[in-house]
Design a protein around this motif. Structure first.
Motif, PDB file in Angstrom:
ATOM      1  N   GLY A  66       0.828  -1.212   0.000  1.00  0.00           N
ATOM      2  CA  GLY A  66       0.000   0.000   0.000  1.00  0.00           C
ATOM      3  C   GLY A  66       0.857   1.256   0.000  1.00  0.00           C
ATOM      4  O   GLY A  66       0.515   2.260  -0.647  1.00  0.00           O
ATOM      5  N   ASP A  67       1.982   1.204   0.689  1.00  0.00           N
ATOM      6  CA  ASP A  67       2.913   2.323   0.709  1.00  0.00           C
ATOM      7  C   ASP A  67       3.390   2.640  -0.712  1.00  0.00           C
ATOM      8  O   ASP A  67       3.471   3.808  -1.112  1.00  0.00           O
ATOM      9  CB  ASP A  67       4.100   1.940   1.606  1.00  0.00           C
ATOM     10  N   ALA A  68       3.662   1.592  -1.494  1.00  0.00           N
ATOM     11  CA  ALA A  68       4.102   1.788  -2.886  1.00  0.00           C
ATOM     12  C   ALA A  68       2.978   2.388  -3.732  1.00  0.00           C
ATOM     13  O   ALA A  68       3.206   3.271  -4.558  1.00  0.00           O
ATOM     14  CB  ALA A  68       4.578   0.467  -3.483  1.00  0.00           C
ATOM     15  N   LYS A  85       6.825  22.909 -11.240  1.00  0.00           N
ATOM     16  CA  LYS A  85       7.539  22.804  -9.965  1.00  0.00           C
ATOM     17  C   LYS A  85       8.597  21.724 -10.108  1.00  0.00           C
ATOM     18  O   LYS A  85       8.366  20.701 -10.768  1.00  0.00           O
ATOM     19  CB  LYS A  85       6.569  22.410  -8.848  1.00  0.00           C
ATOM     20  N   ASP A  86       9.730  21.933  -9.446  1.00  0.00           N
ATOM     21  CA  ASP A  86      10.799  20.954  -9.620  1.00  0.00           C
ATOM     22  C   ASP A  86      10.607  19.738  -8.706  1.00  0.00           C
ATOM     23  O   ASP A  86       9.732  19.722  -7.840  1.00  0.00           O
ATOM     24  CB  ASP A  86      12.184  21.598  -9.442  1.00  0.00           C
ATOM     25  N   GLU A  87      11.451  18.726  -8.924  1.00  0.00           N
ATOM     26  CA  GLU A  87      11.272  17.454  -8.220  1.00  0.00           C
ATOM     27  C   GLU A  87      11.494  17.595  -6.713  1.00  0.00           C
ATOM     28  O   GLU A  87      10.936  16.821  -5.936  1.00  0.00           O
ATOM     29  CB  GLU A  87      12.184  16.384  -8.829  1.00  0.00           C
ATOM     30  N   GLY A  88      12.263  18.609  -6.302  1.00  0.00           N
ATOM     31  CA  GLY A  88      12.465  18.825  -4.869  1.00  0.00           C
ATOM     32  C   GLY A  88      11.148  19.190  -4.200  1.00  0.00           C
ATOM     33  O   GLY A  88      10.795  18.664  -3.145  1.00  0.00           O
ATOM     34  N   PHE A  89      10.425  20.087  -4.854  1.00  0.00           N
ATOM     35  CA  PHE A  89       9.107  20.487  -4.357  1.00  0.00           C
ATOM     36  C   PHE A  89       8.155  19.294  -4.341  1.00  0.00           C
ATOM     37  O   PHE A  89       7.472  19.030  -3.340  1.00  0.00           O
ATOM     38  CB  PHE A  89       8.569  21.596  -5.278  1.00  0.00           C
ATOM     39  N   LEU A  90       8.112  18.549  -5.436  1.00  0.00           N
ATOM     40  CA  LEU A  90       7.189  17.410  -5.533  1.00  0.00           C
ATOM     41  C   LEU A  90       7.486  16.380  -4.438  1.00  0.00           C
ATOM     42  O   LEU A  90       6.575  15.853  -3.799  1.00  0.00           O
ATOM     43  CB  LEU A  90       7.294  16.753  -6.915  1.00  0.00           C
ATOM     44  N   THR A  91       8.771  16.111  -4.223  1.00  0.00           N
ATOM     45  CA  THR A  91       9.177  15.134  -3.210  1.00  0.00           C
ATOM     46  C   THR A  91       8.752  15.592  -1.814  1.00  0.00           C
ATOM     47  O   THR A  91       8.239  14.809  -1.017  1.00  0.00           O
ATOM     48  CB  THR A  91      10.710  14.954  -3.252  1.00  0.00           C
ATOM     49  N   GLU A  92       8.981  16.875  -1.553  1.00  0.00           N
ATOM     50  CA  GLU A  92       8.661  17.440  -0.239  1.00  0.00           C
ATOM     51  C   GLU A  92       7.147  17.368   0.040  1.00  0.00           C
ATOM     52  O   GLU A  92       6.721  16.925   1.112  1.00  0.00           O
ATOM     53  CB  GLU A  92       9.143  18.902  -0.210  1.00  0.00           C
ATOM     54  N   VAL A  93       6.350  17.780  -0.931  1.00  0.00           N
ATOM     55  CA  VAL A  93       4.896  17.792  -0.728  1.00  0.00           C
ATOM     56  C   VAL A  93       4.390  16.356  -0.581  1.00  0.00           C
ATOM     57  O   VAL A  93       3.566  16.060   0.284  1.00  0.00           O
ATOM     58  CB  VAL A  93       4.174  18.529  -1.873  1.00  0.00           C
ATOM     59  N   ARG A  94       4.927  15.455  -1.416  1.00  0.00           N
ATOM     60  CA  ARG A  94       4.493  14.067  -1.293  1.00  0.00           C
ATOM     61  C   ARG A  94       4.813  13.508   0.089  1.00  0.00           C
ATOM     62  O   ARG A  94       3.989  12.845   0.707  1.00  0.00           O
ATOM     63  CB  ARG A  94       5.139  13.180  -2.360  1.00  0.00           C
ATOM     64  N   SER A  95       6.010  13.796   0.581  1.00  0.00           N
ATOM     65  CA  SER A  95       6.378  13.215   1.872  1.00  0.00           C
ATOM     66  C   SER A  95       5.477  13.757   2.982  1.00  0.00           C
ATOM     67  O   SER A  95       5.215  13.068   3.965  1.00  0.00           O
ATOM     68  CB  SER A  95       7.855  13.448   2.173  1.00  0.00           C
ATOM     69  N   ARG A  96       4.961  14.958   2.815  1.00  0.00           N
ATOM     70  CA  ARG A  96       4.030  15.465   3.825  1.00  0.00           C
ATOM     71  C   ARG A  96       2.667  14.785   3.704  1.00  0.00           C
ATOM     72  O   ARG A  96       1.992  14.562   4.694  1.00  0.00           O
ATOM     73  CB  ARG A  96       3.879  16.979   3.683  1.00  0.00           C
ATOM     74  N   ILE A  97       2.269  14.454   2.471  1.00  0.00           N
ATOM     75  CA  ILE A  97       0.960  13.802   2.277  1.00  0.00           C
ATOM     76  C   ILE A  97       0.966  12.384   2.847  1.00  0.00           C
ATOM     77  O   ILE A  97      -0.009  11.947   3.452  1.00  0.00           O
ATOM     78  CB  ILE A  97       0.583  13.798   0.777  1.00  0.00           C
ATOM     79  N   VAL A  98       2.068  11.670   2.661  1.00  0.00           N
ATOM     80  CA  VAL A  98       2.106  10.283   3.139  1.00  0.00           C
ATOM     81  C   VAL A  98       2.842  10.155   4.476  1.00  0.00           C
ATOM     82  O   VAL A  98       3.260   9.060   4.851  1.00  0.00           O
ATOM     83  CB  VAL A  98       2.727   9.328   2.085  1.00  0.00           C
ATOM     84  N   SER A  99       3.001  11.263   5.183  1.00  0.00           N
ATOM     85  CA  SER A  99       3.693  11.201   6.476  1.00  0.00           C
ATOM     86  C   SER A  99       2.868  10.404   7.482  1.00  0.00           C
ATOM     87  O   SER A  99       1.658  10.254   7.332  1.00  0.00           O
ATOM     88  CB  SER A  99       3.905  12.612   7.029  1.00  0.00           C
ATOM     89  N   ARG A 100       3.530   9.915   8.508  1.00  0.00           N
ATOM     90  CA  ARG A 100       2.857   9.137   9.536  1.00  0.00           C
ATOM     91  C   ARG A 100       1.697   9.910  10.153  1.00  0.00           C
ATOM     92  O   ARG A 100       0.600   9.385  10.321  1.00  0.00           O
ATOM     93  CB  ARG A 100       3.877   8.758  10.613  1.00  0.00           C
ATOM     94  N   ASP A 101       1.939  11.189  10.461  1.00  0.00           N
ATOM     95  CA  ASP A 101       0.882  11.997  11.068  1.00  0.00           C
ATOM     96  C   ASP A 101      -0.332  12.112  10.155  1.00  0.00           C
ATOM     97  O   ASP A 101      -1.469  11.943  10.590  1.00  0.00           O
ATOM     98  CB  ASP A 101       1.404  13.411  11.377  1.00  0.00           C
ATOM     99  N   SER A 102      -0.076  12.417   8.882  1.00  0.00           N
ATOM    100  CA  SER A 102      -1.197  12.577   7.936  1.00  0.00           C
ATOM    101  C   SER A 102      -1.986  11.277   7.819  1.00  0.00           C
ATOM    102  O   SER A 102      -3.214  11.280   7.876  1.00  0.00           O
ATOM    103  CB  SER A 102      -0.689  12.953   6.545  1.00  0.00           C
ATOM    104  N   LEU A 103      -1.263  10.165   7.638  1.00  0.00           N
ATOM    105  CA  LEU A 103      -1.955   8.894   7.434  1.00  0.00           C
ATOM    106  C   LEU A 103      -2.744   8.484   8.678  1.00  0.00           C
ATOM    107  O   LEU A 103      -3.857   7.987   8.572  1.00  0.00           O
ATOM    108  CB  LEU A 103      -0.964   7.799   7.028  1.00  0.00           C
TER     109      LEU A 103
END
Lengths: 245, 245
Positions: A66-68, A85-103
């Motif tokens: 499911g993580d994948a 937006k560059d990949e740094g931005f995309l990576t950062e926003v994604r990591s916030r969406i799938v963060s432990r707190d968010s999930l």
């Protein structure tokens, strides 16, 4: 899928299974074709049973899957939503969406606590911190197994991302790299400096190139439509290079 | 897709584009419907041009996307191939499949060096270490954009994973956790010990539970069909807990 439907017609379910099916229908929008992966998805490792050759069947394998799925669906969503937006931005926003707190938060909102099974006696302050979020990941894995990628993708977008995330708020609170870098230099008694290196005339707009140095040593360059944006870009690069969390 | 086909019939391509189309046909098995994402995929950041508002169009965004596709496809592949292996094993094998070394090797094998564009003058020993592997990831991202997930999934399985990986060899050389743990304890002047805690009779087979201690302190337990397997499992857990790379 045809045989799954046939099978589900002829199967008699226990009371517990019926409750699980009803919960899945609420969460996913339709009944499961194959209940098996969902049964595993709600089974925390504290109540897992050994099924074969010393192998315990808990939801951890489905969580990995499911993580994948979440990583893939959110990556594509952000890639298309933010074409400049560059990949740094995309990576950062994604990591916030799938963060432990968010999930964990989303898992509570969609009713995961009502279906997950775990050993309450073994509860310690730390061991169940991510219990709900992990079970949500396992549910996404179960949906992939039951229905395939396209169905799982729609579930993630329509039932998780759109109703339970405020992307604008995530963007507004996404970390400020410049302040992170400055904080770090203060802690380590170093001096950061941002220098304007170049302005490139692009006709309709100008591009600025900024460089950040730490104790006079050049660390990273950044570019952007304004000096402020170029500074942020340089600071982000510097945070990566200096391994600042 | 229909309109993409129509468009491709009426487009006249440059010599460079025609070469790229031919290369993609070789790699992917059919011509692209939309050449644009592939053009971006072969463009390393050293030759990227600013296209808008200080945004440089290089293959790094597509690399981020392709990385997610590879992670997803390989996760599902391993999940189904090894139904009785735990998530630690799946994670470890996946990370070896998508490692920089592996991707560079496969990228060379399928001809990525012939199509990637980068600034050769800026070549330094380190900056291009992952150039080919990164471009392969970007190509996977381009295939997702051009053809969608199911097509990209088949490409990864049939054109990368099956012909270019020897999974048995990967398994055979996957790190031995027990030796890693012992190495670490030697380096830190500590003493590891493996203890047999329990044998559970499962009727047709027995399950062994082993515990590993470091300087008498219990660190982790493991289970398996043999004592050796249970030791490996305990050592793997211990490596995670002690953050041993």
């Amino acid at each position: 899928m045809f045989f799954s439907r046939i099978r589900s017609i002829f199967t008699t379910y226990s009371k517990e299974d019926k409750r699980l099916i009803a919960s899945i229908k609420m969460m996913v929008g339709s009944k499961p074709l194959n209940l098996r992966p969902y049964r595993v998805a709600v089974q925390h490792t504290s109540v897992a049973k050994s099924v074969k050759k010393g192998f315990k069947e808990s939801n951890e394998r489905l969580e990995y899957l499911g993580d994948a799925v979440l990583g893939m669906v959110v990556a594509e969503y952000l890639f298309k939503k933010y074409p400049f937006k560059d990949e740094g931005f995309l990576t950062e926003v994604r990591s916030r969406i799938v963060s432990r707190d968010s999930l964990n938060r989303v898992a509570r909102a969609i009713g995961i606590p009502d279906i997950v099974k775990f050993d309450r006696r073994r509860k310690t302050p730390n061991s169940h911190k991510s219990l709900y979020g992990n079970t949500l990941e396992a549910m996404v894995g179960a949906i992939l197994i039951d229905r395939g990628y396209n169905f799982a993708r729609k579930f993630v977008l329509k039932k998780l991302l759109v109703p339970h995330y405020d992307i604008d708020e995530i963007l507004a609170t996404t970390k400020n790299y410049k302040s992170k870098l400055i904080e770090w230099t203060q802690k380590h008694a170093k001096t950061p400096k941002f220098e304007h290196l170049q302005t490139i005339d692009k006709g309709h707009f100008k591009e600025f190139i900024m460089q950040v140095t730490v104790d006079e040593e050049p660390i990273a360059k950044g570019h952007g439509l304004s000096k402020k944006k170029a500074e942020q870009d340089a600071a982000r690069e510097a945070c990566i290079k200096l391994e600042i969390e």
